[in-house]
Design an enzyme around this catalytic site. Structure first.
Site, PDB file in Angstrom:
ATOM      1  N   LYS A 286       0.827  -1.199   0.000  1.00  0.00           N
ATOM      2  CA  LYS A 286       0.000   0.000   0.000  1.00  0.00           C
ATOM      3  C   LYS A 286       0.864   1.252   0.000  1.00  0.00           C
ATOM      4  O   LYS A 286       2.004   1.219   0.471  1.00  0.00           O
ATOM      5  CB  LYS A 286      -0.871   0.028   1.271  1.00  0.00           C
ATOM      6  CG  LYS A 286      -1.983  -0.996   1.310  1.00  0.00           C
ATOM      7  CD  LYS A 286      -2.775  -0.890   2.606  1.00  0.00           C
ATOM      8  CE  LYS A 286      -3.878  -1.934   2.671  1.00  0.00           C
ATOM      9  NZ  LYS A 286      -4.946  -1.753   1.662  1.00  0.00           N
ATOM     10  N   ARG A 360     -10.198 -11.719   2.034  1.00  0.00           N
ATOM     11  CA  ARG A 360     -11.055 -12.776   1.496  1.00  0.00           C
ATOM     12  C   ARG A 360     -10.371 -14.140   1.559  1.00  0.00           C
ATOM     13  O   ARG A 360     -11.042 -15.173   1.673  1.00  0.00           O
ATOM     14  CB  ARG A 360     -11.484 -12.411   0.065  1.00  0.00           C
ATOM     15  CG  ARG A 360     -10.357 -12.253  -0.916  1.00  0.00           C
ATOM     16  CD  ARG A 360     -10.746 -11.450  -2.150  1.00  0.00           C
ATOM     17  NE  ARG A 360     -10.831 -10.010  -1.883  1.00  0.00           N
ATOM     18  CZ  ARG A 360     -11.194  -9.091  -2.771  1.00  0.00           C
ATOM     19  NH1 ARG A 360     -11.521  -9.461  -4.009  1.00  0.00           N
ATOM     20  NH2 ARG A 360     -11.221  -7.820  -2.445  1.00  0.00           N
TER      21      ARG A 360
HETATM   22  N1  BES Z   1      -8.064  -3.910   4.530  1.00  0.00           N
HETATM   23  C1  BES Z   1      -8.242  -3.484   3.199  1.00  0.00           C
HETATM   24  C2  BES Z   1      -9.557  -2.727   2.972  1.00  0.00           C
HETATM   25  C3  BES Z   1      -9.683  -1.383   3.640  1.00  0.00           C
HETATM   26  C4  BES Z   1      -9.445  -0.228   2.928  1.00  0.00           C
HETATM   27  C5  BES Z   1     -10.124  -1.288   4.948  1.00  0.00           C
HETATM   28  C6  BES Z   1      -9.597   1.006   3.528  1.00  0.00           C
HETATM   29  C7  BES Z   1     -10.287  -0.048   5.530  1.00  0.00           C
HETATM   30  C8  BES Z   1     -10.024   1.099   4.824  1.00  0.00           C
HETATM   31  C9  BES Z   1      -8.235  -4.685   2.266  1.00  0.00           C
HETATM   32  O1  BES Z   1      -7.438  -5.728   2.650  1.00  0.00           O
HETATM   33  C10 BES Z   1      -7.724  -4.204   0.949  1.00  0.00           C
HETATM   34  O2  BES Z   1      -6.596  -3.836   0.903  1.00  0.00           O
HETATM   35  N2  BES Z   1      -8.585  -4.215  -0.061  1.00  0.00           N
HETATM   36  C11 BES Z   1      -8.224  -3.756  -1.333  1.00  0.00           C
HETATM   37  C12 BES Z   1      -8.782  -4.739  -2.332  1.00  0.00           C
HETATM   38  C13 BES Z   1      -8.259  -4.576  -3.719  1.00  0.00           C
HETATM   39  C14 BES Z   1      -6.790  -4.920  -3.776  1.00  0.00           C
HETATM   40  C15 BES Z   1      -9.045  -5.478  -4.637  1.00  0.00           C
HETATM   41  C16 BES Z   1      -8.800  -2.371  -1.544  1.00  0.00           C
HETATM   42  O3  BES Z   1      -9.892  -2.104  -1.046  1.00  0.00           O
HETATM   43  O4  BES Z   1      -8.122  -1.545  -2.142  1.00  0.00           O
HETATM   44 MN    MN Z   2      -5.449  -5.503   1.969  1.00  0.00          MN
END
Ligand code: BES
Ligand code: MN
Ligand code: ZN
Length: 510
Positions: A286, A360
Site C-alpha cells: 500500500k 477474502r
Molecule cells: N483492509 C483493506 C480494505 C480497507 C481499505 C479497509 C480502507 C479499511 C479502509 C483490504 O485488505 C484491501 O486492501 N482491499 C483492497 C482490495 C483490492 C486490492 C481489490 C482495496 O480495497 O483496495
Molecule cells: Mn489488503
C-alpha cells in the site's frame, strides 16, 4: 481485562426532590419544563424561566443552559437540557442523549451528578429508556489513553477526559432500569473491548496477543480454543496461512463457543471475523500515506470477540460460535507473490493476483472450516474488506451481502434498532465472472468495477449449499470512524451491538 478507562459508577433510584450538588434536568419542546424543573422554578420565583428566556431556550433537542449556584437553592449547578420531542425517540436517540449528557458533564468538570429523568406525563420514560441513556453515557466516555504517559500540562487539551466518578439516574421505573442496564452493560463492555482491540497498535497486538485476549474470555464461561499455525497447516488452511507467510508472527484461528441454549446440541449461529492485525498490502504494498490506519484491519475479529463476550456476560440463551482469523499481511522474502496459486481448505484453488486482497483469503478458509466442523444454522462474516465500500456507502452504513432474504432483513432490523446500520448490496452470478481466473478456480481480485461486490462474490464461493450467510463489509464503519454522540471516534466498536441484537431477537430460546 483492561478496558479503555475507569468507568464511573451508575446507579438508579426513584425520583426525589433535587437538593444539592449538580442536578441535571430536562425540558421537552412541547411539554416544556419537567415536573421537577417546574418545582424548582416555583421555589426560585421564576429564576429558571427567566434564565431560559435569556438563553432563548425552547426545549429543542441538543440545546440547554446551566445555572451555577442558583440563588435560593442549595444546588451547586442546575443543568437544563432540551429533549425535543421525546415521543419520537428511538433506542438510538436515548443512547445518544446519554452520550450528550456525558459530554456536558465532562465539559463542566463535574465529579458527580443527579440526573432527573422525568417526562411531562406519568411513566413517559420507561426503565429501558433510562438504561439505554446509561449505556450511551458509558460508551461516550470511552477513551484510549493507555499509551499517554505524560500528564496533560494545560487546559488546551480538548479531550473529554473528566473526573466524573458517579451519576445517579432518578426515574419513575428504577427497578426496570436496573434490570435492563445489566444486559445492556454487558453489550457496552463488548463494544469497549472491540474498541480497545481496534485502537491497540499493531506492535502490541499481533495474532498471538489477540489470541491471548480471547483466551482470557474463558472467565466469562466461553470455551476458547486456539488453533496455532502448526494446527492450521495440518487442517489445510493454506489460503489463510499464505497471507501470514511474510510475517514473523505466526497466524492462528480462535474458536469461541457460547452454549447458552436449552438444547446444548442445537446447531449454532457462526460469527466470523477478519483479524488482520496489520495490512501493509504485502508485496502489492500500500502507499505510505494512511497506511497506519491498517492497524484497524482486525475490526471484524474485534466485533466478533466483543459480541461473544457480551453474549456470555449477559448469559444469552442461544448457541453461538465465534471465529477469529488472525494474521498479519507483510512483505518479505517469505511473503506470497502476485500470481501465486494457493489451495484453500475447500479444495478450490485461488490465483493471488493482488496480495492486498488478503481478507477474502483469510475468511474463505475460516468459513469452510466453520461449516465443516459445526454445520451452523447461519453464518455471518464481518470484515474491513474493501476500500470500495467506503466509496459506495461512506461511513454511515456497513455493506450487507446475503444469500438469504430473511437473514438480510433481520440484520437490517437489528442495525436500525442499535444504530449499527447496514445497507444491502447485490450478489449476482454476472459479477461472479469478474473473478474467474485463467490458471486457477478463481482469482482474488475482480477489477475496478464493483469492488465490494466481487469481494462478496469471492466469499460466496466458500458458502455451502443450504447455509444462510450474510457478509458485512465494515471498512467504513468500524475504523477511522467519525465522532458521534456515543463515540469519540476512530474505533467505533461497530458490529457488537448489531450482532448482539441479531442474536437476541432471532436466535434465542423463547
Ligand atoms: N483492509 C483493506 C480494505 C480497507 C481499505 C479497509 C480502507 C479499511 C479502509 C483490504 O485488505 C484491501 O486492501 N482491499 C483492497 C482490495 C483490492 C486490492 C481489490 C482495496 O480495497 O483496495
Ligand atoms: Mn489488503
Ligand atoms: Zn485488509
Amino acid at each position: 481485562m483492561e478496558l479503555g478507562m475507569n468507568q464511573p459508577s451508575i446507579s438508579f433510584a426513584p425520583l426525589q426532590e433535587p437538593k444539592q450538588g449538580v442536578c441535571l434536568t430536562f425540558s421537552e419542546a412541547k411539554g416544556g419544563f419537567s415536573p421537577v424543573l417546574k418545582a424548582l422554578d416555583a421555589q426560585t420565583k421564576g429564576l429558571v424561566t427567566r434564565a431560559a428566556g435569556i438563553a432563548k431556550f425552547t426545549g429543542a433537542k441538543k440545546t440547554g443552559f446551566d445555572l451555577i449556584a442558583p440563588g435560593g437553592l442549595d444546588i451547586e449547578r442546575l443543568i437544563v437540557m432540551g429533549l425535543g420531542n421525546v415521543e419520537k425517540y428511538s433506542e438510538v436517540d436515548w443512547m445518544a442523549l446519554g452520550g450528550r449528557i456525558r459530554a456536558r458533564l465532562a465539559g463542566a468538570r463535574v465529579v458527580t451528578a443527579d440526573i432527573f429523568l422525568e417526562g411531562n406525563s406519568p411513566n413517559a420514560i420507561s426503565g429501558r429508556e433510562a438504561a439505554l441513556l446509561a449505556l450511551g453515557f458509558l460508551l461516550r466516555g470511552y477513551e484510549f489513553k493507555k499509551y499517554k504517559k505524560k500528564k496533560k500540562e494545560s487546559d488546551e487539551d480538548d479531550s473529554e477526559s473528566s473526573e466524573i466518578k458517579s451519576i445517579h439516574i432518578l426515574s419513575e421505573q428504577p427497578e426496570e432500569a436496573k434490570a435492563h442496564f445489566e444486559a445492556l452493560h454487558a453489550v457496552g463492555d463488548g463494544v469497549m473491548l472491540a474498541r480497545d482491540l481496534v485502537n491497540e497498535p499493531p506492535n502490541k497486538l499481533g495474532p498471538e496477543e489477540f489470541a491471548e485476549r480471547a483466551r482470557q474470555l474463558a472467565s466469562y464461561g466461553l470455551q476458547v480454543e486456539v488453533l496455532d499455525k502448526a494446527r492450521l497447516e495440518e487442517i489445510g488452511m493454506r489460503a489463510l496461512l499464505a497471507v501470514g507467510q511474510g510475517s514473523e508472527r505466526p497466524s492462528s484461528v480462535v474458536v469461541l463457543k457460547w452454549n447458552g441454549a436449552r438444547n446444548p446440541d442445537a446447531k449454532p449461529l457462526a460469527l466470523i471475523g477478519k483479524g488482520v492485525v496489520f495490512d501493509t498490502g504485502g508485496i502489492s504494498i500500500k502507499p505510505a500515506a494512511g497506511m497506519e490506519e491498517m492497524k484497524g484491519d482486525m475490526a471484524g475479529a474485534a466485533a466478533v470477540i466483543g459480541a461473544m463476550q457480551a453474549l456470555a456476560e449477559r448469559k444469552a440463551p442461544a448457541n453461538v460460535i465465534g471465529f477469529l482469523g488472525l494474521t498479519e499481511n507483510m512483505p518479505s522474502g517469505t511473503a506470497q507473490r502476485p500470481s501465486d496459486v494457493v489451495t484453500s481448505l475447500s479444495g478450490q484453488t485461488i490465483e493471488v493476483v493482488n496480495t492486498d486482497a488478503e481478507g477474502r483469503l483469510v475468511l474463505a478458509d475460516v468459513m469452510w472450516f466453520a461449516q465443516e466442523q459445526y454445520q451452523p444454522v447461519a453464518m455471518v462474516t464481518l470484515a474491513t474488506l474493501t476500500g470500495a465500500i467506503i466509496v459506495a456507502l461512506g461511513k454511515e452504513h456497513a455493506g450487507l451481502f446475503s444469500n438469504d432474504d430473511a437473514l438480510a432483513q433481520n440484520l437490517t432490523t437489528a442495525g436500525l434498532e442499535t444504530g449499527d446500520k447496514v445497507w444491502r448490496l447485490p450478489l449476482d452470478a454476472k459479477y461472479d465472472k469478474q473473478i474467474n481466473s485463467k490458471v486457477a478456480d478463481m482469482k482474488n481480485i475482480g477489477g475496478r468495477d464493483a469492488g465490494s461486490i466481487t469481494a462478496a462474490q469471492f466469499l460466496q464461493r466458500f458458502v455451502k449449499d443450504g447455509t444462510p450467510w450474510a457478509h458485512l463489509d465494515i471498512a467504513g464503519t468500524a475504523m477511522a470512524s467519525p465522532q458521534t454522540d456515543i463515540s469519540q471516534g476512530w474505533a467505533s466498536g461497530f458490529g457488537v451491538m448489531l450482532l448482539d441484537r441479531l442474536v437476541e431477537k432471532f436466535y434465542e430460546d423463547k
